[in-house]
Design an enzyme around this catalytic site. Structure first.
Site, PDB file in Angstrom:
ATOM      1  N   ASP A  26       0.884  -1.174   0.000  1.00 47.68           N
ATOM      2  CA  ASP A  26       0.000   0.000   0.000  1.00 47.68           C
ATOM      3  C   ASP A  26       0.918   1.219   0.000  1.00 47.68           C
ATOM      4  OD1 ASP A  26      -1.638   2.155   0.622  1.00 47.68           O
ATOM      5  OD2 ASP A  26      -2.723   1.139   2.221  1.00 47.68           O
ATOM      6  N   TYR A  31      -1.371   9.938  -3.401  1.00 50.02           N
ATOM      7  CA  TYR A  31      -1.458  11.118  -4.272  1.00 50.02           C
ATOM      8  C   TYR A  31      -0.431  12.178  -3.848  1.00 50.02           C
ATOM      9  CZ  TYR A  31      -5.963   9.556  -6.268  1.00 50.02           C
ATOM     10  OH  TYR A  31      -6.955   8.871  -6.904  1.00 50.02           O
ATOM     11  N   ARG A  63      -0.183  14.946   8.450  1.00 46.95           N
ATOM     12  CA  ARG A  63      -0.862  14.088   9.437  1.00 46.95           C
ATOM     13  C   ARG A  63      -0.309  14.342  10.835  1.00 46.95           C
ATOM     14  NH1 ARG A  63      -2.275   8.463   6.068  1.00 46.95           N
ATOM     15  NH2 ARG A  63      -2.249   9.531   4.053  1.00 46.95           N
ATOM     16  N   ASP A 120      -3.483   2.394  -5.511  1.00 47.11           N
ATOM     17  CA  ASP A 120      -2.289   2.346  -4.666  1.00 47.11           C
ATOM     18  C   ASP A 120      -2.106   1.079  -3.851  1.00 47.11           C
ATOM     19  OD1 ASP A 120      -3.947   2.732  -2.436  1.00 47.11           O
ATOM     20  OD2 ASP A 120      -2.418   3.953  -1.470  1.00 47.11           O
ATOM     21  N   GLU A 121      -2.771   0.016  -4.251  1.00 44.78           N
ATOM     22  CA  GLU A 121      -2.517  -1.246  -3.559  1.00 44.78           C
ATOM     23  C   GLU A 121      -2.184  -2.337  -4.571  1.00 44.78           C
ATOM     24  OE1 GLU A 121      -5.375  -2.414  -0.513  1.00 44.78           O
ATOM     25  OE2 GLU A 121      -6.164  -0.369  -0.666  1.00 44.78           O
TER      26      GLU A 121
END
Ligand code: TTP
Ligand code: MG
Length: 628
Positions: A26, A31, A63, A120-121
């Site tokens: 992942d 993005y 984050r 994205d995985e």
């Protein structure tokens, strides 16, 4: 009546198959990471990617400052005034990066079992590489082992210490001594962990993207265990995997998950399982974007329901719309058992579909305008995804000069061509007598043969799009909505489906466009296009014989939705909603059927703007309206 009375069978403990070794990747803050790769100075700044009014993702610096996925832009700015915001509505660069990273990972695979989910995985089935390298290990000197990446060239590979696992483990404390229990599985997982580590390092150094990996024995467990240490890390689910008394690591791992977080358990199934445990519907937290439910129901709680089993679950979860065998499937998932295979790599999507949603779309002239926009995007996507450079251009040119299409530019060729054009709309139902709106309403569609002229490369996309609207889409539209007015559409979707692999055609049709056209004409003559809402073209025997080597598949291809929408590529896990755009890449098994399950019934349309989303996202969405 409680479930015990209805389903008097005994609870069974299932044995988990241990043959495969699967890695799940992942990409971290995907993005944002694509933007950072372009502008490395952004790496140290808080960076958020905006679609509509929402942060679809943000980098880990953001984050750290309290920003999170699916936050309102307004809130993100308040919390972090110096956040750099980049618009992410245009998916082209993310799609390209995704394809590139996937191709990179795939280039290491021996069996091509390499499957992408969303952008994205990626899962890789590395069983063959691991088993091969297991044979090469020298048990007396594990510390200086060599992992062979090529069967034909033994010098290609990397050195590693096979006495240790690479990265993190679940649980944290594990026994790695060579002759403990589950020795063989443990060694194979250790090999998998080193391969994952190596691939992650190559991805970071050569492609500038960090990722998180999970290593286990199936798709479900590898995906879930990867989440334990994020970002830029990896986790291996360590044995024992099976036990008589439930004292194994898989049971303790899977049992602590909320049922809605299990990929393969869709939104509706999760609601039903929660209700089964609570004996009433679970309470929702309307205010949360990630929401889900206020009342967490864990996998372990469901497994403790008396007399639960595949048959009981089939009765509770089965019925209209549910895939056959859902009881056995879900029961397996509750044990961490997932027998779905990692899909074989495919160069082309099985379907390309584009859609947009509307607050009001109720005149033919507006519909024409929107169909034209969608057709242009569809054609561009067909060119991007289905054409490849033709190395045999000269040879092709010679053939084409003798043909009915002499002016084709033979530098590109179609790898596959969609046989069917599908138009879908979602009409708004009239208001109920009490003035309320129905929250969810159905899509309807009509299909017809894809006209040949879309495959020409000599006209530009705009010209072809106009013809496609006039000659194919408007006729389909009239069949869907025969009245000139009186309807109001909340969504229009245009799709190219029934993809036929050109290379698999007898005589290499894909190499010769003129031949392909001729053959396609023959094939399309054999179609009996019906007017049902669920059109499956039926082929005549003759047409079937022409196409007998073609690949028929109903796998979902790529969907881009320019609406506030659910990220339905996510295998039914409800913690990953997409407020604005989505991209779905084919999967072949239940991961997709759950998505399908989500598609109509579990999406709710906002009364105010028609945006579509899962129930749990509606609270945040309403908040957005009141804020904006
Ligand atoms: P995710 O894997 O959910 O998120 P991520 O890769 O950004 O972050 P993480 O490190 O937690 O894995 O989604 C992948 C990409 O999909 C993400 O970069 C942006 C896009 N996306 C949407 O378009 N809509 C959404 O609702 C979410 C969650 C993601
Ligand atoms: Mg990610």
């Amino acid at each position: 009546m409680d479930s015990r009375q209805r389903h008097p069978q005994r609870r069974k403990r299932l044995k988990r198959p241990l043959d495969s070794i699967i890695i799940h990747f992942d990409y971290d803050a995907f993005y944002a990471s694509v933007i950072e790769a372009e502008t490395p100075s952004l790496r140290t700044r808080p960076l958020a990617i905006q679609q509509k009014q929402i942060v679809v993702t943000c980098n880990y610096e953001a984050r750290r400052r309290g920003l999170y996925k699916l936050q309102l832009i307004k809130e993100a700015k308040k919390l972090c005034p110096d956040v750099v915001i980049v618009l992410g509505e245009d998916l082209t660069q993310f799609r390209n990066a995704s394809k590139e990273l996937y191709a990179f990972l795939r280039s290491f695979s021996w069996n091509s079992r390499c499957e992408r989910l969303g952008f994205d995985e990626v899962w890789m089935d590395v069983t063959d590489m691991v088993n091969y390298n297991l044979e090469l290990l020298n048990p007396t000197d594990l510390t200086s082992s060599f992992f062979c990446l090529s069967k034909s060239d033994p010098s290609i590979g990397f050195t590693f210490d096979a006495s240790k696992v690479a990265g993190q483990t679940y649980p944290v404390q594990v026994d790695t001594s060579p002759d403990g229990p589950s020795n063989l599985l443990r060694m194979r997982l250790i090999l998998g962990s080193h391969l994952a580590h190596y691939l992650r390092e190559r991805l970071a150094s050569e492609k500038d993207h960090t990722c998180t990996a999970g290593i286990s024995t199936n798709k479900l467990l590898s995906k879930l265990v990867g989440n334990v240490h994020k970002p830029n890390d990896q986790t291996t689910l360590f044995p024992p995997y099976n036990s008589e008394d439930g004292q194994d690591n898989v049971t303790s791992f899977i049992d602590s998950h909320e049922v809605g977080k299990i990929p393969g358990i869709g939104f509706k199934t999760a609601l039903n399982l929660r209700a089964l445990v609570l004996q009433r519907p679970a309470k929702f937290d309307q205010g949360l974007v990630y929401g889900g439910t206020k009342e967490k129901v864990l996998v372990g709680d469901v497994r403790k329901v008396p007399d639960i089993g595949p048959e009981a679950l089939e009765q509770i979860l089965g019925g209209t719309g549910a895939p056959h065998g859902i009881g056995a499937k879900v029961y397996g998932l509750l044990f961490g058992i997932d027998d779905s295979e990692v899909g074989q790599a495919r160069d082309v999507p099985t379907q390309i579909s584009l859609e947009d949603s509307y607050i009001r779309l109720d005149t033919i002239s507006e519909v024409k305008k929107e169909l034209l926009l969608l057709s242009k995007s569809l054609l561009r996507r067909m060119h991007a995804d289905l054409l490849e450079e033709d190395e045999d251009a000269l040879a092709s040119a010679r053939t084409i000069t003798d043909s009915a299409e002499p002016t084709e530019t033979p530098t590109k060729r179609w790898m596959a061509f969609p046989k069917t054009l599908r138009l879908t709309t979602r009409p708004r139902p009239p208001k109920n007598p009490d003035g309320s709106h129905n929250r969810s309403f159905a899509r309807i569609s009509r299909s017809g043969p894809m006209p040949n002229f879309v495959f020409t490369l000599k006209d530009d996309v705009d010209t072809i799009a106009e013809r496609l609207v006039a000659e194919a889409l408007l006729p389909l539209f009239r069949r869907l909505h025969p009245e000139r007015s009186g309807w109001n559409l909340s969504l229009v979707n245009v799709a190219a489906t029934n993809m036929v692999d050109a290379a698999s055609e007898k005589g290499g049709v894909g190499r010769d466009i003129s031949k392909m056209f001729k053959r396609q004409d023959q094939v399309l003559k054999g179609f009996k296009v019906t007017d049902s809402d669920d059109v499956v073209p039926v082929m005549s025997r003759a047409a079937y014989e022409v196409m007998n080597t073609a690949v028929y598949s109903d796998q979902t291809g790529v969907v881009d939705t320019n609406v506030h929408d659910l990220k339905n590529a996510r295998g039914g896990s409800e913690d990953l909603p997409t407020p604005s755009q989505e991209a779905t890449i084919a999967t072949q098994d239940h991961w997709e059927s759950e998505d399908e399950e989500m598609l109509d019934e579990d999406r709710y349309a906002c009364d105010e703007c028609g945006a579509v989303m899962p129930l749990f996202a509606m609270g945040a969405h309403a908040r957005w309206h009141s804020d904006s």
